[in-house]
Design a protein around this motif. Structure first.
Motif, short mmCIF file in Angstrom:
data_model
loop_
_atom_site.label_atom_id
_atom_site.label_comp_id
_atom_site.label_asym_id
_atom_site.label_seq_id
_atom_site.Cartn_x
_atom_site.Cartn_y
_atom_site.Cartn_z
N PHE A 170 0.87 -1.18 0.00
CA PHE A 170 0.00 0.00 0.00
C PHE A 170 0.91 1.24 0.00
O PHE A 170 1.74 1.39 0.89
N THR A 171 0.72 2.12 -0.98
CA THR A 171 1.60 3.29 -1.08
C THR A 171 0.86 4.47 -1.72
O THR A 171 -0.02 4.26 -2.54
N ASP A 172 1.07 5.71 -1.31
CA ASP A 172 1.83 6.14 -0.14
C ASP A 172 0.83 6.36 0.98
O ASP A 172 -0.23 6.92 0.75
N CYS A 173 1.17 5.96 2.17
CA CYS A 173 0.24 6.03 3.30
C CYS A 173 0.74 6.90 4.44
O CYS A 173 0.09 6.99 5.48
N ALA A 174 1.92 7.55 4.27
CA ALA A 174 2.49 8.25 5.42
C ALA A 174 3.28 9.51 5.12
O ALA A 174 3.57 10.26 6.04
N VAL A 175 3.60 9.80 3.87
CA VAL A 175 4.54 10.90 3.61
C VAL A 175 3.96 11.99 2.71
O VAL A 175 3.86 13.15 3.11
N VAL A 176 3.60 11.66 1.47
CA VAL A 176 3.23 12.66 0.46
C VAL A 176 1.71 12.89 0.51
O VAL A 176 0.93 12.01 0.14
N ALA A 275 -4.03 9.81 -2.98
CA ALA A 275 -3.66 10.83 -1.99
C ALA A 275 -3.44 10.15 -0.65
O ALA A 275 -3.84 9.01 -0.43
N LEU A 276 -2.79 10.87 0.25
CA LEU A 276 -2.48 10.32 1.56
C LEU A 276 -3.74 9.98 2.35
O LEU A 276 -3.76 9.00 3.10
N ASP A 277 -4.81 10.77 2.19
CA ASP A 277 -6.06 10.48 2.88
C ASP A 277 -6.49 9.04 2.64
O ASP A 277 -6.71 8.27 3.58
N SER A 278 -6.65 8.69 1.37
CA SER A 278 -7.16 7.36 1.03
C SER A 278 -6.18 6.27 1.43
O SER A 278 -6.59 5.20 1.91
N GLY A 279 -4.88 6.51 1.24
CA GLY A 279 -3.90 5.49 1.59
C GLY A 279 -3.85 5.21 3.08
O GLY A 279 -3.85 4.06 3.52
N ASN A 280 -3.79 6.27 3.88
CA ASN A 280 -3.70 6.10 5.32
C ASN A 280 -4.95 5.46 5.90
O ASN A 280 -4.88 4.55 6.74
N ILE A 281 -6.11 5.94 5.45
CA ILE A 281 -7.38 5.38 5.92
C ILE A 281 -7.46 3.90 5.54
O ILE A 281 -7.85 3.05 6.36
N SER A 282 -7.10 3.57 4.32
CA SER A 282 -7.24 2.19 3.84
C SER A 282 -6.37 1.21 4.61
O SER A 282 -6.82 0.13 4.99
N TYR A 283 -5.10 1.59 4.83
CA TYR A 283 -4.24 0.61 5.50
C TYR A 283 -4.70 0.37 6.93
O TYR A 283 -4.64 -0.77 7.43
N LYS A 284 -5.20 1.41 7.60
CA LYS A 284 -5.68 1.23 8.96
C LYS A 284 -6.96 0.38 9.01
O LYS A 284 -7.13 -0.45 9.91
N LEU A 285 -7.85 0.58 8.05
CA LEU A 285 -9.06 -0.23 8.01
C LEU A 285 -8.74 -1.69 7.70
O LEU A 285 -9.28 -2.61 8.32
N VAL A 286 -7.85 -1.91 6.74
CA VAL A 286 -7.48 -3.28 6.39
C VAL A 286 -6.78 -3.96 7.56
O VAL A 286 -6.99 -5.14 7.84
N GLU A 287 -5.96 -3.19 8.28
CA GLU A 287 -5.27 -3.74 9.45
C GLU A 287 -6.25 -4.11 10.54
O GLU A 287 -6.19 -5.21 11.11
N ARG A 288 -7.18 -3.21 10.86
CA ARG A 288 -8.05 -3.39 12.03
C ARG A 288 -9.27 -4.25 11.74
O ARG A 288 -9.64 -5.11 12.54
N ILE A 289 -9.92 -4.01 10.61
CA ILE A 289 -11.14 -4.76 10.29
C ILE A 289 -10.81 -6.00 9.48
O ILE A 289 -11.40 -7.06 9.67
N GLY A 290 -9.84 -5.87 8.59
CA GLY A 290 -9.47 -7.00 7.75
C GLY A 290 -8.50 -7.96 8.39
O GLY A 290 -8.07 -8.93 7.75
#
Length: 332
Positions: A170-176, A275-290
């Motif tokens: 998953f990229t980019d989730c933390a920088v740009v 964008a960072l919004d979608s990347g950051n939100i997605s990885y956290k949802l996949v981590e926690r719910i998935g």
């Protein structure tokens, strides 16, 4: 889940890193988690750790057998002072400031990386992300042809398109935050290069959007299309497509309906978010719910690997990031 599958992936990471035996610098020798990780890395042969010792750190506290460089005594400090003057573009550094910076373990470690005297650097338990990024950009800089340093998470997922767990980038989730088309292209290319090293398979890159191959229009859709065109022109051999919705990128049955002509749709293992919004939100949802394991963020696009840690990182987390850093240092 896949708790077992995430353990298997981590075990493979460590095993592959051990075969490389890369020298990795650790500038946070005052932190007990770092010392615990360094001791394990040394004992298990995952990497060859090098501790960078700053002022006030007693030698008796450091693990036996691990090489230590003291920033106060090293012969490299004087040339580093001169180098800091040259590389601080746009802002003059006084002699006193350069002297102080040269003795900072993080700056010192990144200079070792820059000159190839160690293969990578891992920090972030004590230093902030901003400090880690600043030192890496200042002294190491981006790889040739890439202007954008970004990040990726390696998501170890339960089986979802077969009976085996998978590792997705998953990229980019933390920088740009809001990447341009050119930055998106840099992000996708860097993610593909790192995936070959870290996971060891063939990268299949999907640039994500709320549209699939013309099903909708918008500024972000146009930006994604432009990024895909840039990647294809720069790396024509790379399997890349977009714009694709998430389900079209990952699920063959959906891809057959939405993007039947795409060889990437349904098979992607790298997801580039617009964008960072979608990347950051997605990885956290996949981590926690998935129920997926998230390994990262791993910095990508640097000329040589320097990675950041969460300030809440455990010794185990530090070992894993060190293993990833070692694999990033492997040449193609």
């Amino acid at each position: 889940m896949g708790h077992r599958s995430s353990e298997d992936f981590v075990a493979r990471l460590r095993h592959r890193a051990a075969a490389e035996r890369k020298r990795i610098a650790f500038p946070e020798s005052s932190d007990p988690r770092v010392l615990q990780a360094v001791e394990a890395l040394h004992a298990e042969g995952i990497v060859s750790p090098v501790l960078i010792r700053g002022p006030g750190i007693a030698a008796s506290r450091l693990p036996a057998g691990v090489p230590v460089i003291d920033t106060r005594d090293s012969e490299q400090t004087e040339p580093l002072v001169a180098s800091l003057h040259d590389r601080r573009r746009g802002r003059r550094v006084s002699d006193a400031e350069a002297e102080a910076l040269a003795r900072d373990p993080l700056i010192f470690a990144n200079d070792l990386v820059r000159h190839g005297e160690v293969d990578g650097c891992v920090a972030g338990c004590v230093y902030t992300t901003a400090e880690v990024m600043r030192a890496a950009l200042w002294l190491v800089g981006p790889m040739e042809g890439v202007r954008t340093v970004s990040s990726a998470f390696y998501m170890v997922t339960p089986p979802f398109r077969g009976d085996q767990s998978e590792v997705l980038t998953f990229t980019d989730c933390a920088v740009v935050r809001y990447p341009t088309a050119e930055q998106l292209a840099d992000i996708g290319i860097a993610a593909a290069q790192d995936r070959r090293r870290i996971v060891g398979d063939t990268p299949v890159v999907a640039f994500l959007s709320f549209s699939t191959t013309g099903s909708a229009e918008g500024e972000s859709v146009s930006r994604v299309r432009e990024a895909v065109a840039l990647v294809r022109s720069r790396v024509p051999e790379l399997a890349v497509d977009g714009e694709l919705q998430g389900d079209a990128a990952l699920v063959a049955a959906v891809a057959h309906r939405k993007a039947p002509a795409s060889s990437v749709a349904g098979n992607a293992n790298i997801l580039v978010f617009p964008a960072l919004d979608s990347g950051n939100i997605s990885y956290k949802l996949v981590e926690r719910i998935g129920r997926s394991a998230a390994i990262g963020p791993i910095l990508q696009g640097l000329a040589r690997p320097c990675n950041d840690l969460s300030r809440g990182a455990s010794a185990d987390d530090i070992i894993n990031v060190a293993a990833v850093t070692a694999l990033q240092a492997h040449p193609f």
